[in-house]
Design an enzyme around this catalytic site. Sequence first.
Site, PDB file in Angstrom:
ATOM      1  CG  HIS A 242      49.530 -77.982 -35.729  1.00 41.33           C
ATOM      2  ND1 HIS A 242      48.966 -77.186 -34.748  1.00 41.33           N
ATOM      3  CD2 HIS A 242      48.474 -78.486 -36.423  1.00 41.33           C
ATOM      4  CE1 HIS A 242      47.640 -77.210 -34.843  1.00 41.33           C
ATOM      5  NE2 HIS A 242      47.319 -77.989 -35.851  1.00 41.33           N
TER       6      HIS A 242
HETATM    7  O1  RIB Z   1      48.095 -81.121 -32.605  1.00 44.66           O
HETATM    8  C1  RIB Z   1      48.884 -81.023 -33.778  1.00 44.66           C
HETATM    9  C2  RIB Z   1      49.859 -82.139 -33.849  1.00 44.66           C
HETATM   10  O2  RIB Z   1      49.165 -83.375 -33.934  1.00 44.66           O
HETATM   11  C3  RIB Z   1      50.749 -82.097 -35.113  1.00 44.66           C
HETATM   12  O3  RIB Z   1      51.994 -82.687 -34.823  1.00 44.66           O
HETATM   13  C4  RIB Z   1      49.996 -82.944 -36.100  1.00 44.66           C
HETATM   14  O4  RIB Z   1      50.866 -83.566 -37.055  1.00 44.66           O
HETATM   15  C5  RIB Z   1      49.417 -83.991 -35.188  1.00 44.66           C
HETATM   16  O5  RIB Z   1      50.395 -84.988 -35.016  1.00 44.66           O
END
Ligand code: RIB
Length: 303
Positions: A242
Site C-alpha cells: 500500500h
Molecule cells: O489501508 C492500508 C493502510 O493502512 C497502509 O498505510 C497500512 O500501513 C495501514 O496503515
Amino acid sequence: MRNRPVLVDTDPGIDDAVALLVLWRHRRIETKGILASYGNVPLSMTAANARRLKKLFGWEIPVWEGASAPIFGKAGKTADYIHGEDGLAGLGKILTPAPDTPIPEGEDGIEAAYRRICELGTVDYISLGPLTNLAMLTRRHPDAWEHIGRVVSMGGGIDIGNVTGNAEFNIHCDAEAAAEVFANAPELWMAPLNITTQVALGIDEIRKLTEGGGELHTVFRRLLETNFKNCTEYGEPGSIMHDSVAVLLYIYPELFETMRCGIAVDCSKERYGKTSVTSVRQNVLLPTKANCRGLLDRIGECL
Ligand code: RIB
Ligand code: CA
C-alpha cells in the site's frame, strides 16, 4: 517534476517500512524528517519502529512523535493482525532503535515538524498513515498550507474499503482529519485501495528479492514473509505494498493514469471514512490505473 524536500508521516507497520526503504534508496528525494503517527500499532511502537528503521538504514534524519489518537476520541483498533503485535513482525525485540531526536522543552513532535517546514520554506508531505498529524499541524498553523507544495496520501478508496465495505484504514482512523486535509490541501495526490491492492509481492518474489543475506535482506525477508502470510489469510493476493504505491506515485507519476477531482470524506456514523469523488474541488490527483509490474520492479530494485 521538481521535487521539494520531503517530510514523511508514517505508522510503521510493515508496508510503511518498505515505503521508507524506497524513499531512503532514492537519495535524489531529500527526505528531511519522519513524523510518527498512531495507526497500525500505538504511537509508542510506531515511533520506536521508525527509529529502528532509521538505525538499520543509517539514515541521518529526525524522527518526531506525532499524534497518539484521532482529533476526536480515542484510537480505534490497530492493524497488528497484519503487521504483528509490535508492528514489525516481532523484530522489535532484536532491532535497536536510534536515539530519540531532541526537541525544545514544551514543544511536541508536530510543532517540531512545523518548525522544520518553516525552516525549509517549502516541502512535499507524504502521508502513509492516518491524517491526524497533518490536520493538527494545519489547525495550529494554517499558514503551513503556504509551505506545503503537495500532499501525497496513501488512503481511501472509491467504492472499496478494508475496514468496512467502503472505508480504508488510514481514513477510518480519523475521518474528520482526512476531511479537513482533502478539503484544504492545495494539491493532494491520493494512492487509493483501488490501486494499492493490485500491487502485491508473492512469496517466491519475496524470497528471490531477499536472498542476498546481510542484515537488511534478513530483516525485510522476515517482514515480507510475515506480511504475505497475514495478508493472504485475509484473502489478499500477496504482501500488499500500500504505502510504497504512494511513494512511487510521488517519484514515478508516469507509471500511473490519473484523473483530477475533489474527494469528499464521509464522517457520518453509517458511512464513517467513506471517500467519494466530488466535482466541488479539483485539488486531488486520483490514479485510475497503474503499471503494477513496473511498481513492483521499482520496489524490488530497492531491496
Ligand atoms: O489501508 C492500508 C493502510 O493502512 C497502509 O498505510 C497500512 O500501513 C495501514 O496503515
Ligand atoms: Ca501505513
